[in-house]
Design a protein around this motif. Structure first.
Motif, PDB file in Angstrom:
ATOM      1  N   LEU A 176       0.829  -1.202   0.000  1.00  0.00           N
ATOM      2  CA  LEU A 176       0.000   0.000   0.000  1.00  0.00           C
ATOM      3  C   LEU A 176       0.866   1.255   0.000  1.00  0.00           C
ATOM      4  O   LEU A 176       0.497   2.274  -0.599  1.00  0.00           O
ATOM      5  CB  LEU A 176      -0.946  -0.011   1.202  1.00  0.00           C
ATOM      6  N   LEU A 177       2.016   1.188   0.645  1.00  0.00           N
ATOM      7  CA  LEU A 177       2.931   2.324   0.630  1.00  0.00           C
ATOM      8  C   LEU A 177       3.437   2.581  -0.790  1.00  0.00           C
ATOM      9  O   LEU A 177       3.555   3.733  -1.228  1.00  0.00           O
ATOM     10  CB  LEU A 177       4.093   2.053   1.579  1.00  0.00           C
ATOM     11  N   HIS A 178       3.705   1.506  -1.521  1.00  0.00           N
ATOM     12  CA  HIS A 178       4.114   1.633  -2.919  1.00  0.00           C
ATOM     13  C   HIS A 178       3.011   2.284  -3.750  1.00  0.00           C
ATOM     14  O   HIS A 178       3.275   3.192  -4.558  1.00  0.00           O
ATOM     15  CB  HIS A 178       4.444   0.248  -3.488  1.00  0.00           C
ATOM     16  N   VAL A 179       1.788   1.829  -3.567  1.00  0.00           N
ATOM     17  CA  VAL A 179       0.654   2.403  -4.295  1.00  0.00           C
ATOM     18  C   VAL A 179       0.534   3.900  -4.013  1.00  0.00           C
ATOM     19  O   VAL A 179       0.186   4.695  -4.896  1.00  0.00           O
ATOM     20  CB  VAL A 179      -0.646   1.666  -3.911  1.00  0.00           C
ATOM     21  N   ALA A 180       0.857   4.284  -2.780  1.00  0.00           N
ATOM     22  CA  ALA A 180       0.753   5.685  -2.374  1.00  0.00           C
ATOM     23  C   ALA A 180       1.934   6.531  -2.836  1.00  0.00           C
ATOM     24  O   ALA A 180       1.928   7.751  -2.665  1.00  0.00           O
ATOM     25  CB  ALA A 180       0.632   5.765  -0.856  1.00  0.00           C
ATOM     26  N   GLY A 181       2.948   5.882  -3.397  1.00  0.00           N
ATOM     27  CA  GLY A 181       4.109   6.624  -3.867  1.00  0.00           C
ATOM     28  C   GLY A 181       5.269   6.647  -2.910  1.00  0.00           C
ATOM     29  O   GLY A 181       6.239   7.392  -3.117  1.00  0.00           O
ATOM     30  N   GLY A 182       5.204   5.831  -1.851  1.00  0.00           N
ATOM     31  CA  GLY A 182       6.274   5.787  -0.864  1.00  0.00           C
ATOM     32  C   GLY A 182       7.081   4.512  -0.955  1.00  0.00           C
ATOM     33  O   GLY A 182       6.825   3.648  -1.797  1.00  0.00           O
ATOM     34  N   THR A 183       8.049   4.394  -0.057  1.00  0.00           N
ATOM     35  CA  THR A 183       8.911   3.219  -0.011  1.00  0.00           C
ATOM     36  C   THR A 183       9.040   2.753   1.427  1.00  0.00           C
ATOM     37  O   THR A 183       9.274   3.565   2.333  1.00  0.00           O
ATOM     38  CB  THR A 183      10.316   3.542  -0.567  1.00  0.00           C
ATOM     39  N   ALA A 184       8.907   1.467   1.647  1.00  0.00           N
ATOM     40  CA  ALA A 184       9.027   0.911   2.994  1.00  0.00           C
ATOM     41  C   ALA A 184      10.484   0.905   3.435  1.00  0.00           C
ATOM     42  O   ALA A 184      11.405   0.862   2.613  1.00  0.00           O
ATOM     43  CB  ALA A 184       8.452  -0.500   3.027  1.00  0.00           C
ATOM     44  N   ASP A 185      10.685   0.925   4.736  1.00  0.00           N
ATOM     45  CA  ASP A 185      12.034   0.866   5.294  1.00  0.00           C
ATOM     46  C   ASP A 185      12.677  -0.466   4.986  1.00  0.00           C
ATOM     47  O   ASP A 185      12.007  -1.514   4.909  1.00  0.00           O
ATOM     48  CB  ASP A 185      11.990   1.073   6.809  1.00  0.00           C
ATOM     49  N   ALA A 186      13.986  -0.452   4.815  1.00  0.00           N
ATOM     50  CA  ALA A 186      14.733  -1.684   4.565  1.00  0.00           C
ATOM     51  C   ALA A 186      14.661  -2.596   5.786  1.00  0.00           C
ATOM     52  O   ALA A 186      14.592  -2.132   6.918  1.00  0.00           O
ATOM     53  CB  ALA A 186      16.188  -1.355   4.239  1.00  0.00           C
ATOM     54  N   GLY A 187      14.657  -3.900   5.542  1.00  0.00           N
ATOM     55  CA  GLY A 187      14.652  -4.869   6.628  1.00  0.00           C
ATOM     56  C   GLY A 187      13.293  -5.275   7.122  1.00  0.00           C
ATOM     57  O   GLY A 187      13.171  -6.140   7.995  1.00  0.00           O
ATOM     58  N   MET A 188      12.241  -4.686   6.571  1.00  0.00           N
ATOM     59  CA  MET A 188      10.877  -5.034   6.983  1.00  0.00           C
ATOM     60  C   MET A 188      10.550  -6.451   6.537  1.00  0.00           C
ATOM     61  O   MET A 188      11.030  -6.944   5.522  1.00  0.00           O
ATOM     62  CB  MET A 188       9.914  -4.033   6.347  1.00  0.00           C
ATOM     63  N   ASP A 189       9.709  -7.143   7.324  1.00  0.00           N
ATOM     64  CA  ASP A 189       9.298  -8.502   6.957  1.00  0.00           C
ATOM     65  C   ASP A 189       8.422  -8.511   5.714  1.00  0.00           C
ATOM     66  O   ASP A 189       8.455  -9.458   4.927  1.00  0.00           O
ATOM     67  CB  ASP A 189       8.539  -9.158   8.121  1.00  0.00           C
ATOM     68  N   GLY A 190       7.620  -7.470   5.534  1.00  0.00           N
ATOM     69  CA  GLY A 190       6.718  -7.409   4.398  1.00  0.00           C
ATOM     70  C   GLY A 190       7.439  -7.151   3.085  1.00  0.00           C
ATOM     71  O   GLY A 190       8.532  -6.577   3.052  1.00  0.00           O
ATOM     72  N   MET A 191       6.811  -7.578   1.988  1.00  0.00           N
ATOM     73  CA  MET A 191       7.336  -7.388   0.646  1.00  0.00           C
ATOM     74  C   MET A 191       6.305  -6.673  -0.214  1.00  0.00           C
ATOM     75  O   MET A 191       5.102  -6.858  -0.029  1.00  0.00           O
ATOM     76  CB  MET A 191       7.671  -8.745   0.003  1.00  0.00           C
ATOM     77  N   ASP A 192       6.793  -5.885  -1.158  1.00  0.00           N
ATOM     78  CA  ASP A 192       5.913  -5.169  -2.079  1.00  0.00           C
ATOM     79  C   ASP A 192       5.306  -6.157  -3.068  1.00  0.00           C
ATOM     80  O   ASP A 192       5.991  -6.735  -3.905  1.00  0.00           O
ATOM     81  CB  ASP A 192       6.713  -4.095  -2.807  1.00  0.00           C
ATOM     82  N   MET A 193       3.998  -6.328  -2.980  1.00  0.00           N
ATOM     83  CA  MET A 193       3.292  -7.299  -3.813  1.00  0.00           C
ATOM     84  C   MET A 193       2.530  -6.642  -4.959  1.00  0.00           C
ATOM     85  O   MET A 193       1.728  -7.303  -5.621  1.00  0.00           O
ATOM     86  CB  MET A 193       2.313  -8.102  -2.951  1.00  0.00           C
ATOM     87  N   TRP A 194       2.747  -5.348  -5.206  1.00  0.00           N
ATOM     88  CA  TRP A 194       1.915  -4.663  -6.188  1.00  0.00           C
ATOM     89  C   TRP A 194       1.995  -5.277  -7.587  1.00  0.00           C
ATOM     90  O   TRP A 194       0.951  -5.498  -8.218  1.00  0.00           O
ATOM     91  CB  TRP A 194       2.232  -3.178  -6.221  1.00  0.00           C
ATOM     92  N   PRO A 195       3.183  -5.595  -8.120  1.00  0.00           N
ATOM     93  CA  PRO A 195       3.194  -6.241  -9.442  1.00  0.00           C
ATOM     94  C   PRO A 195       2.436  -7.569  -9.452  1.00  0.00           C
ATOM     95  O   PRO A 195       1.778  -7.913 -10.438  1.00  0.00           O
ATOM     96  CB  PRO A 195       4.683  -6.445  -9.730  1.00  0.00           C
ATOM     97  N   THR A 196       2.505  -8.298  -8.345  1.00  0.00           N
ATOM     98  CA  THR A 196       1.803  -9.582  -8.241  1.00  0.00           C
ATOM     99  C   THR A 196       0.296  -9.387  -8.227  1.00  0.00           C
ATOM    100  O   THR A 196      -0.444 -10.083  -8.924  1.00  0.00           O
ATOM    101  CB  THR A 196       2.251 -10.315  -6.966  1.00  0.00           C
ATOM    102  N   ILE A 197      -0.155  -8.416  -7.431  1.00  0.00           N
ATOM    103  CA  ILE A 197      -1.585  -8.175  -7.292  1.00  0.00           C
ATOM    104  C   ILE A 197      -2.168  -7.506  -8.528  1.00  0.00           C
ATOM    105  O   ILE A 197      -3.244  -7.877  -9.008  1.00  0.00           O
ATOM    106  CB  ILE A 197      -1.851  -7.311  -6.042  1.00  0.00           C
ATOM    107  N   SER A 198      -1.459  -6.529  -9.060  1.00  0.00           N
ATOM    108  CA  SER A 198      -2.027  -5.719 -10.139  1.00  0.00           C
ATOM    109  C   SER A 198      -1.891  -6.361 -11.511  1.00  0.00           C
ATOM    110  O   SER A 198      -2.671  -6.067 -12.419  1.00  0.00           O
ATOM    111  CB  SER A 198      -1.355  -4.349 -10.169  1.00  0.00           C
ATOM    112  N   ASN A 199      -0.914  -7.270 -11.676  1.00  0.00           N
ATOM    113  CA  ASN A 199      -0.669  -7.812 -13.012  1.00  0.00           C
ATOM    114  C   ASN A 199      -0.399  -9.311 -13.018  1.00  0.00           C
ATOM    115  O   ASN A 199       0.059  -9.864 -14.020  1.00  0.00           O
ATOM    116  CB  ASN A 199       0.514  -7.076 -13.654  1.00  0.00           C
ATOM    117  N   ASN A 200      -0.641  -9.974 -11.876  1.00  0.00           N
ATOM    118  CA  ASN A 200      -0.444 -11.426 -11.763  1.00  0.00           C
ATOM    119  C   ASN A 200       1.009 -11.837 -12.031  1.00  0.00           C
ATOM    120  O   ASN A 200       1.273 -12.929 -12.550  1.00  0.00           O
ATOM    121  CB  ASN A 200      -1.375 -12.189 -12.705  1.00  0.00           C
ATOM    122  N   ALA A 201       1.956 -10.980 -11.680  1.00  0.00           N
ATOM    123  CA  ALA A 201       3.374 -11.334 -11.783  1.00  0.00           C
ATOM    124  C   ALA A 201       3.717 -12.348 -10.693  1.00  0.00           C
ATOM    125  O   ALA A 201       3.027 -12.431  -9.667  1.00  0.00           O
ATOM    126  CB  ALA A 201       4.237 -10.090 -11.637  1.00  0.00           C
TER     127      ALA A 201
END
Length: 488
Positions: A328-353
């Protein structure tokens, strides 16, 4: 005159570009205790037309994992970190104990506010309230209407001996006898009417109370399921339909006011369904509070008119609740802090990557001495996965909770299973055995060894669980009968 018209046309195009470039609105809806088989897009016996329409027109997330219980999943959504990294891995925060999401973690709304978003929460918090600094309006939200705890009455808003309902920091008393799903929907609509969709970016977090116990719902929703004679199941299903109508009312206003032109809507449950309280997770094994798929694989989808490159399909790529923060941070134009457990899933969700996630932690609980991880197709469970270990059929026409014994083992012939007495390790191939019928730990000892070694690596970063004993200073009698901050 031609020059003036040219300038006007250019200005109009520029304004359209600026409008479209504005970060999208984000609405995150969380259902409480919604089972895998309790939605209409999987179970035609369920009446959820609004959710079904959004899910089937958007992207159904068929491998979206959550935590086994309420507090831990909300921790994941708000921080992007696994609960065993924040001290919230054991059970849930209870009203009279000083549990909380540590203040050193930056929350999703705090990050979104840095990007210019207006942020609002309506519904259940359940991430601590013993000190004001742990409450929503101190954790990044511009406003809060809802309650701090769990399992409160839908009409009176009492949890045990205390009243629990707030508007921002003030005790709030809605119209007497009004059902909470309607209260929350109306508040969400008020927020939508107060935001300019063309000049402001909105983050609206809607963690509904529904469909958590106690099983309460207005009669008109219960009557939809009058053919179900099992009381718990009938009430539970009615609650799901009440939730569906609330979502429908909110999305209607989103469309009327133009939010849908630039909006991402996310819907997820916080954990699997409590089969012991009317829910159903078929064909998955287990229930809420367990490490089985029935406790941890969540019903979820995303919807957008404009932001998704591919829609109307079933996404089977692996993701976890911690991934919503960076996504969601990516969608909003931001970037998550390094080392976070979460991963940016936007390409997966938006385009089935393909998903960037190849493994995740279900949970590590050093108090219960159990844990589970997933690596590729394999799932390892250490210790006792929980109390409800069977596959639970939909209730029959009889009263009570049929087909389940006290220890959770199924009684009906098609659901019989031999459950080991707290085995040390169990190994499953989730791709080929998604319903966890076959423990293959003895068949594949090398895989078991690799999985146990991987679990040992995860355990090295465990933060001890913050699960303090009850504190008498929390007693509502000291705060005019309400659950209130100020005692830790």
């Amino acid at each position: 005159m031609a020059v003036v018209l040219h300038l006007l046309t250019f200005t109009s195009i520029l304004l359209m570009y600026v409008s479209s470039a504005r970060p999208p609105h984000i609405v995150l809806i969380v259902a409480d205790d919604l089972g895998w088989n309790d939605v209409g897009w999987r179970n035609p016996q369920m009446y959820t037309p609004n959710l079904d329409k959004l899910a089937t027109a958007g992207v159904i997330l068929n491998s979206s994992y959550v935590q086994p219980l309420c507090t831990p999943t909300r921790n994941c959504l708000m921080t992007g970190y696994y609960p065993y990294h924040t001290g919230l891995q054991h059970s849930v925060i209870v009203p009279d104990a000083a549990g909380f999401l540590p203040a050193n973690f930056t929350t999703l709304p705090q990050k979104l506010k840095e990007l210019g978003y207006v942020t609002h929460i309506v519904g259940k918090w359940h991430l601590g309230f013993c000190n004001w600094k742990y409450t929503p309006t101190y954790r990044g939200f511009d406003s809060f209407m809802g309650y701090y705890n769990a399992a409160e009455d839908y009409y009176t808003h009492y949890v045990g001996p205390g009243y629990d309902f707030r508007f921002n920091t003030d005790v709030y008393r809605p119209t007497e006898g009004e059902y909470s799903a309607n209260i929350f929907a109306n508040r969400a609509i008020d927020i939508l009417n107060s935001v300019d969709p063309e000049n402001e970016s909105l983050f609206l977090y809607l963690p509904f109370q529904t469909v958590h116990e106690p099983l309460e719902v207005p009669e008109k929703y219960e009557n939809i399921y009058s053919h179900i004679h099992n009381t718990s199941r009938r009430l539970y299903c009615g609650m799901v339909s009440a939730l569906d109508e609330a979502v429908g009312n909110i999305t209607a206003v989103l469309r009327e006011r133009g939010f849908m032109d630039n909006l991402l809507l996310v819907f997820t449950t916080d954990n699997g369904g409590p089969t012991f309280a009317g829910a159903n997770n078929l064909p998955l094994r287990g229930a809420k509070s367990t490490l089985w798929e029935g406790g941890t694989k969540g019903s979820a989808f995303v919807y957008s008119d404009t932001l998704l490159k591919k829609t109307k399909y079933l996404n089977t790529e692996m993701m976890h609740a911690v991934d919503w923060f960076p996504t969601l941070l990516h969608v909003a134009g931001g970037t998550a802090d390094a080392g976070m457990d979460g991963m940016d899933m936007w390409p997966t969700i938006s385009n089935n990557a393909p998903s960037p996630r190849k493994e995740f932690v279900y949970n590590i609980d050093e108090i219960l001495h159990n844990a589970a991880i997933r690596v590729g197709d394999y799932k390892l469970i250490e210790g006792n996965p929980g109390h409800w270990n069977g596959w639970y059929p939909l209730p029959s026409v009889k009263e009570g909770l049929p087909n389940a014994t006290a220890d959770g083992a199924a009684e009906s012939k098609n659901c019989m299973v031999n459950i080991s007495a707290d085995p040390n390790y169990q190994l499953f191939d989730i791709r080929n055995d998604p319903t966890e019928h076959f423990d293959i730990s003895k068949k594949y000892p090398k895989v078991l060894q690799q999985m146990t070694q991987r679990l040992a690596e995860y355990k090295k970063s465990l933060v001890p669980a913050n699960y303090p004993p009850p504190d008498p200073k929390s007693n509502p009698k000291y705060y005019n009968g309400t659950w209130s901050p100020g005692w830790c």
